[in-house]
Write an enzyme that holds these catalytic residues in place. Sequence first.
Site, PDB file in Angstrom:
ATOM      1  N   GLN A 205      -8.942  -9.540  -5.319  1.00  0.00           N
ATOM      2  CA  GLN A 205      -7.660 -10.034  -4.838  1.00  0.00           C
ATOM      3  C   GLN A 205      -6.545  -9.439  -5.712  1.00  0.00           C
ATOM      4  OE1 GLN A 205      -7.063 -11.846  -2.153  1.00  0.00           O
ATOM      5  NE2 GLN A 205      -9.242 -11.980  -1.650  1.00  0.00           N
ATOM      6  N   HIS A 206      -5.609  -8.751  -5.080  1.00  0.00           N
ATOM      7  CA  HIS A 206      -4.562  -8.049  -5.828  1.00  0.00           C
ATOM      8  C   HIS A 206      -3.649  -9.018  -6.590  1.00  0.00           C
ATOM      9  CE1 HIS A 206      -2.437  -4.632  -7.103  1.00  0.00           C
ATOM     10  NE2 HIS A 206      -2.334  -3.969  -5.960  1.00  0.00           N
ATOM     11  N   SER A 207      -3.597 -10.251  -6.166  1.00  0.00           N
ATOM     12  CA  SER A 207      -2.721 -11.213  -6.838  1.00  0.00           C
ATOM     13  C   SER A 207      -3.164 -11.516  -8.259  1.00  0.00           C
ATOM     14  CB  SER A 207      -2.635 -12.516  -6.029  1.00  0.00           C
ATOM     15  OG  SER A 207      -3.910 -13.107  -5.894  1.00  0.00           O
ATOM     16  N   VAL A 208      -4.453 -11.338  -8.551  1.00  0.00           N
ATOM     17  CA  VAL A 208      -4.934 -11.663  -9.893  1.00  0.00           C
ATOM     18  C   VAL A 208      -5.407 -10.453 -10.682  1.00  0.00           C
ATOM     19  CG1 VAL A 208      -5.539 -14.036  -9.323  1.00  0.00           C
ATOM     20  CG2 VAL A 208      -7.246 -12.244  -9.008  1.00  0.00           C
TER      21      VAL A 208
END
Length: 217
Positions: A189-192
């Site tokens: 997940q690019h958010s993390v």
Amino acid sequence: MAFHLIDMETWERQEHYQYYQTQVHTGYTLTVNMKITTLLNELKRRKLRFYPTFLYITATAVNQHREMRMDRNENQALGYWDQCNPSYTIFHSDDHTFSDIWTLYSADFSTFYRNCVQDMECWQEVKGIKTKPGRPDNFTPISCLPWLSYGSMSYDTPMTAPMLFPVILFGRYESKDGEVLLPFSVHVQHSVADGYHTAMFLQTVQRLADTYANWMV
């Protein structure tokens, strides 16, 4: 196992996290070929199984990188686990289905290997998607595709799904130009985790495979 909250006021990726959570819902997958020539030779010499050994390598690498252990608590607050346990697939050859089981992680290879082999043997004949009960929340999903040596892979998991943990797959190893290569993929997940964090994780997997003499005692 402790869950540590991220301080959003001081976290260096706070703006990136919010961006990928609210504007660009995206994840990405990286696939590399891991060199396992000398590791495989040592496993054959010691008569050890490859699958539980590489589960140990993968789980150890996950536990060396905070970005691979991110999650949300019951209040949906972002944080990370002290440690994650591998949750992995086993195959039923009679009906060609799989089951997902898990093994408690131990940094001691002999302990983990013994427990992993015992879990595989204990649950091998039990059918169902999730068979071994009691899986803790701090887990990492790992699958093996031993029938195929692939060049790339992707997931179609909706980016609105709540999961933040990486999803890991490795396939059939093959010999090429004097090296034994293992296709290894991680969906993130690019958010993390940005490309840098995932690259560092993949390099750790390779380093652990190269330096087996340091932990295979």
